[in-house]
Design an enzyme around this catalytic site. Sequence first.
Site, PDB file in Angstrom:
ATOM      1  N   HIS A   1      57.794   5.166  64.143  1.00 45.16           N
ATOM      2  CA  HIS A   1      58.328   6.247  64.990  1.00 45.16           C
ATOM      3  C   HIS A   1      59.816   6.523  64.713  1.00 45.16           C
ATOM      4  CE1 HIS A   1      59.093   2.845  68.119  1.00 45.16           C
ATOM      5  NE2 HIS A   1      60.135   2.978  67.344  1.00 45.16           N
TER       6      HIS A   1
ATOM      7  N   HIS B   1      63.411   3.120  74.159  1.00 44.98           N
ATOM      8  CA  HIS B   1      64.597   2.508  73.566  1.00 44.98           C
ATOM      9  C   HIS B   1      65.799   2.741  74.483  1.00 44.98           C
ATOM     10  CE1 HIS B   1      61.801   3.410  70.276  1.00 44.98           C
ATOM     11  NE2 HIS B   1      62.359   2.456  69.571  1.00 44.98           N
TER      12      HIS B   1
ATOM     13  N   HIS C   1      61.642  -3.873  60.072  1.00 45.27           N
ATOM     14  CA  HIS C   1      63.014  -3.357  60.128  1.00 45.27           C
ATOM     15  C   HIS C   1      63.882  -4.200  61.046  1.00 45.27           C
ATOM     16  CE1 HIS C   1      61.203  -1.073  63.530  1.00 45.27           C
ATOM     17  NE2 HIS C   1      62.322  -0.462  63.840  1.00 45.27           N
TER      18      HIS C   1
ATOM     19  N   GLU D   1      58.092  -4.608  67.046  1.00 44.30           N
ATOM     20  CA  GLU D   1      57.387  -3.414  67.546  1.00 44.30           C
ATOM     21  C   GLU D   1      55.923  -3.398  67.107  1.00 44.30           C
ATOM     22  OE1 GLU D   1      61.053  -0.152  67.915  1.00 44.30           O
ATOM     23  OE2 GLU D   1      59.712  -0.020  66.205  1.00 44.30           O
TER      24      GLU D   1
END
Length: 281
Positions: free
Chosen positions: A12, A59, A193, A240
Site C-alpha cells: 500500500h 498510520h 521494508h 505489516e
Amino acid sequence: MARITAGVATSHVPAIGAALDSGKAGEPYWQPVFAGYERSKQWIAEEKPDVIILVYNDHASAFSLEMIPTFAIGCADSFAPADEGWGPRPVPTVKGHSSLAWHMAEQLILDEFDMTIVNKLDVDHGLTVPLSLMFGQPDEWPCQVIPLAVNVVQYPPPTGHRCYMLGKAIRRAVESYPEDLKVVVFGTGGMSHQLQGPRAGLINTAFDQAFLDTLISDPVAQSKVPHLDYVREAGSEGIELVMWLIMRGALDDQVKQVHRFYHVPASNTAVGHLILENAGS
Ligand code: DHB
Ligand code: FE
C-alpha cells in the site's frame, strides 16, 4: 447468503498514491509498478464484488498512540480520506456497508474476537492506495468497503496465527449474513521494508518470495512464523505482512492463483500482489 469469492493482497506504498494523484504513473520509475496491476483491474471489473472487506493498518491518521485498537472494524456509511500531512488524497469518499459491518462485529465478538467498533473513521493510504491500484481513478469507488484496521505500528501487534484465525471467523460471519452479496477480502501492507534506523531501506526478495509461496500453498505453516522472523528478515515495517494472513484465512485451504506480481523498487518497499480465488467460486 453472502459469500467470499476471492482474496487480494497488495502493498500500500503511499508514494504510489502520490504518483497517481500527480499524474506520474506513466513515468519510467512507476510504469512497471502500474503495469503489474493491469490484469488485476480487468479481473476486478469482471469479478464485480458488492463489498470489499479491506484489511489494512492506519498510520497514525485516524488513531494515534493515544488509542491503539488491535482489530477495529469500520461500521459507518462512509469514510473520508485522511489528511496525512499533505492534505487528504483526492480520491472519492469510501462508501461503507454498515449493516454487514455491524453483523460482522456482532458475530466476531460472539465468536471471541474482541473487535473495536468504529463509527467515525478517516482512512489513509493503507486503505486508499490498494483501491487506487485495483480500480484506477474513478469518480466513485464501484463497490462498498468495510475497513478492518489492524495495529501493526505499536508493539505488540497480533500474531500471524491470530490474524489467520480472524480470517476464518470473518468467513463464518460473512456466510451467516442472509443477503446475497459477493465479498472480496483484501489483505494489504508489506512487503519487506524498514523506514527508520540503521537498516532503513532493507529489502529481502528471498524472504518475500518465500512468504508468497507459503501463504498460497501452506498458510498454516505461515501462520506459525513468529514476529521476530518478520522483523529480522523483512524489516520493522515488514510486520505489516501478518495482515495478509487475515485475507488468506478467509479463503479455502486450497486456492487458485489468478495473478502474482512482485517488483522492486517502489519507494522504500518491495511491491507484492496476489489475487487468489476460492476453488469453488
Ligand atoms: C512506505 C511504505 C509504507 O507501507 C508506508 O506505510 C509508508 C511508507 C514507503 O515505502 O516509503
Ligand atoms: Fe504501511
